[in-house]
Design an enzyme around this catalytic site. Sequence first.
Site, mmCIF file in Angstrom:
data_model
loop_
_atom_site.group_PDB
_atom_site.id
_atom_site.type_symbol
_atom_site.label_atom_id
_atom_site.label_comp_id
_atom_site.label_asym_id
_atom_site.label_seq_id
_atom_site.Cartn_x
_atom_site.Cartn_y
_atom_site.Cartn_z
ATOM 1 N N VAL A 1 -8.273 -5.573 -0.414
ATOM 2 C CA VAL A 1 -7.749 -6.762 -1.063
ATOM 3 C C VAL A 1 -7.789 -6.500 -2.565
ATOM 4 O O VAL A 1 -8.786 -5.980 -3.080
ATOM 5 C CB VAL A 1 -8.597 -8.006 -0.732
ATOM 6 C CG1 VAL A 1 -7.983 -9.261 -1.344
ATOM 7 C CG2 VAL A 1 -8.759 -8.174 0.776
ATOM 8 N N CYS A 2 -6.690 -6.831 -3.252
ATOM 9 C CA CYS A 2 -6.674 -6.806 -4.707
ATOM 10 C C CYS A 2 -7.072 -5.425 -5.250
ATOM 11 O O CYS A 2 -6.560 -4.408 -4.788
ATOM 12 C CB CYS A 2 -7.593 -7.921 -5.213
ATOM 13 S SG CYS A 2 -7.327 -8.411 -6.921
ATOM 14 N N THR A 3 -8.005 -5.367 -6.189
ATOM 15 C CA THR A 3 -8.389 -4.078 -6.775
ATOM 16 C C THR A 3 -9.241 -3.233 -5.828
ATOM 17 O O THR A 3 -9.634 -2.124 -6.198
ATOM 18 C CB THR A 3 -9.142 -4.278 -8.104
ATOM 19 O OG1 THR A 3 -10.241 -5.163 -7.876
ATOM 20 C CG2 THR A 3 -8.238 -4.864 -9.167
#
Lengths: 353, 353
Positions: A113-115
Amino acid sequence: MMSKHPGTGSHTVTVFVFPGVRLLDVTGPIEVFTTANEFGGRYRVQIASQDGREVITSAGTRLGADVSVDEVQEPCDVLVIPGGPEWETLIKDDALLDVVRQLDENSRCTASVCTGAFLLAAAGLLNGRRATTHWRHAQELASRFPSVRVAPDAIFVQDGQMMTSAGVSAGIDLSLALVEDHYGAEVARSVAKDMVVFMQRPGGQSQFSVRSRAPHTHQQMLRRVLDSVAENPGANHTLTAMARRAGISVRHVTRLFYDEVGTTPARYVEQVRLEAAQGLLETGDDPMPVVARRTGFGSPESLRRAFVRHLGVTPGAFRATFRTAGRGREGSGVHVGAVVVEARVDDEELSAA
Amino acid sequence: MMSKHPGTGSHTVTVFVFPGVRLLDVTGPIEVFTTANEFGGRYRVQIASQDGREVITSAGTRLGADVSVDEVQEPCDVLVIPGGPEWETLIKDDALLDVVRQLDENSRCTASVCTGAFLLAAAGLLNGRRATTHWRHAQELASRFPSVRVAPDAIFVQDGQMMTSAGVSAGIDLSLALVEDHYGAEVARSVAKDMVVFMQRPGGQSQFSVRSRAPHTHQQMLRRVLDSVAENPGANHTLTAMARRAGISVRHVTRLFYDEVGTTPARYVEQVRLEAAQGLLETGDDPMPVVARRTGFGSPESLRRAFVRHLGVTPGAFRATFRTAGRGREGSGVHVGAVVVEARVDDEELSAA
């Protein structure tokens, strides 16, 4: 897909947490999987931290862990790797990357998820694969990890057993897709409706991006051209007009753009106009023909085509989702409005040179 | 609004948690407020539990508390009351309701998420006010608390210093609206973009509702009429046709509907047709004229008008957001598509008799 027990059977989900992990990167997927259990899913979700102790998230909240990484015994069906604002420090932490590799080896599907995509990339798990991350960091992911094929506009990307998702709330979208794989569309739809989220949201990640700044350049002539476009996107910015303004040849303008901006003059102008239009739609009430004229698109139809091509949504859709909440809340607190027809946008890959 | 320090200054947010609280009801708002701090907001967020200890959420995760309720000293700007699946038990817990009242007295704005509205209502804090809750429980809220004016379609509702929001993820929408009040639209928009969520989502809560079942009735004649509508929504269901089918007068049909179903025959038929169309759009590929014909709307234009009037979105928008993720993910993992024009829907109040 990678489902061990399609349709029925149980699935184990391990969510890896670390100090500074972003709260919603963790809790969005967990909410999806545990809610699925209300509608026929059979997920066993565990939170694993390096030492089995609770962690403090980037939001300052304390989140308990169920197990330490070493206690994760049996293979899990889904491993979730969230991100965090301190990803630059995290990807230098060899022990942490070892943990990620170890967990990944023991899982049938690994999803970031995300970074969190940076952790996977730094651990070497995205080599040669397509992937996405938060729109703000997509370019960074592509340049740091040239072997990763970054899809900057995707909400999530699946490539073999690796999945990556865009910023923060996109972890919910990714998890819904996994629920659909494991237990079918009806269960996934029930979860989405229970959580009051969309099964598929309109448009890609680009519509969330901040407007780009005029690129740095030491070329005074180019600087003048770029500034004139930024100052008045609605003016005449044909190649000929720009060349005349800078007092150089059309060929020279083109080469300067190519060398310094990394794109063609036409694409650059369209990008600036698009961003100007996004700004007007977010904050103003101008009718579409006025927006189109002020931003140099000329007609609402040209404006519409540029939006659909680059952002995956029409100007009307963009205005409806990004204008401020206050306006719509007047009176009733209910503000709605959207008419959607289908469009399709080719995803663009950032080919890291 | 209730902002103490509009534009600048700090705001304190207290989130009340209890055993069985729904995870995302808590973490969605916290993510919004703490993310706002990256963009100029100044929120101090604390989690309060009754005894100051961590709680186990409905998702099974352990969430730390920062303070006990008694330690919440100074007045806070925003009090967040999340919900939980065990709300029926919670609203019988007098000690818990006392805590809610005590916290509310000490806060400038009280905001519930999802079934948290039941806690506020049971504590008497929504008397005479407009409010909303999870779509699945809106009718229940209206019938249990007749003095609450329930807006079942709203994503969130503000009435004075009380705010209520729809199911689960709607807590994010509500929190974004508060950020906008406190620090302006630009900060709120930055938060939304960072979290990759919409500032305003297309359509109200009704589009998330499950299709209603045919109402119970002991009237055999009415039963036959209702069944014939449910079995074939596309057939002729004028008042005359229904009366003939049941072998009773038009006036008698109308009275039976009024007494047993609580609405007019025409409205009932439209509701069933709407729900049939939602089903076809979620799972099928029929073109709009076919959907319109099969569900008795006749023309795509009638279908469109009914969708916009009742759900706040067009059939195309509904299909784009609720069809299954798997289909769109083929190939690239990027699935986008939406064209939005504006529409407006009057919110309907469930007037609890």
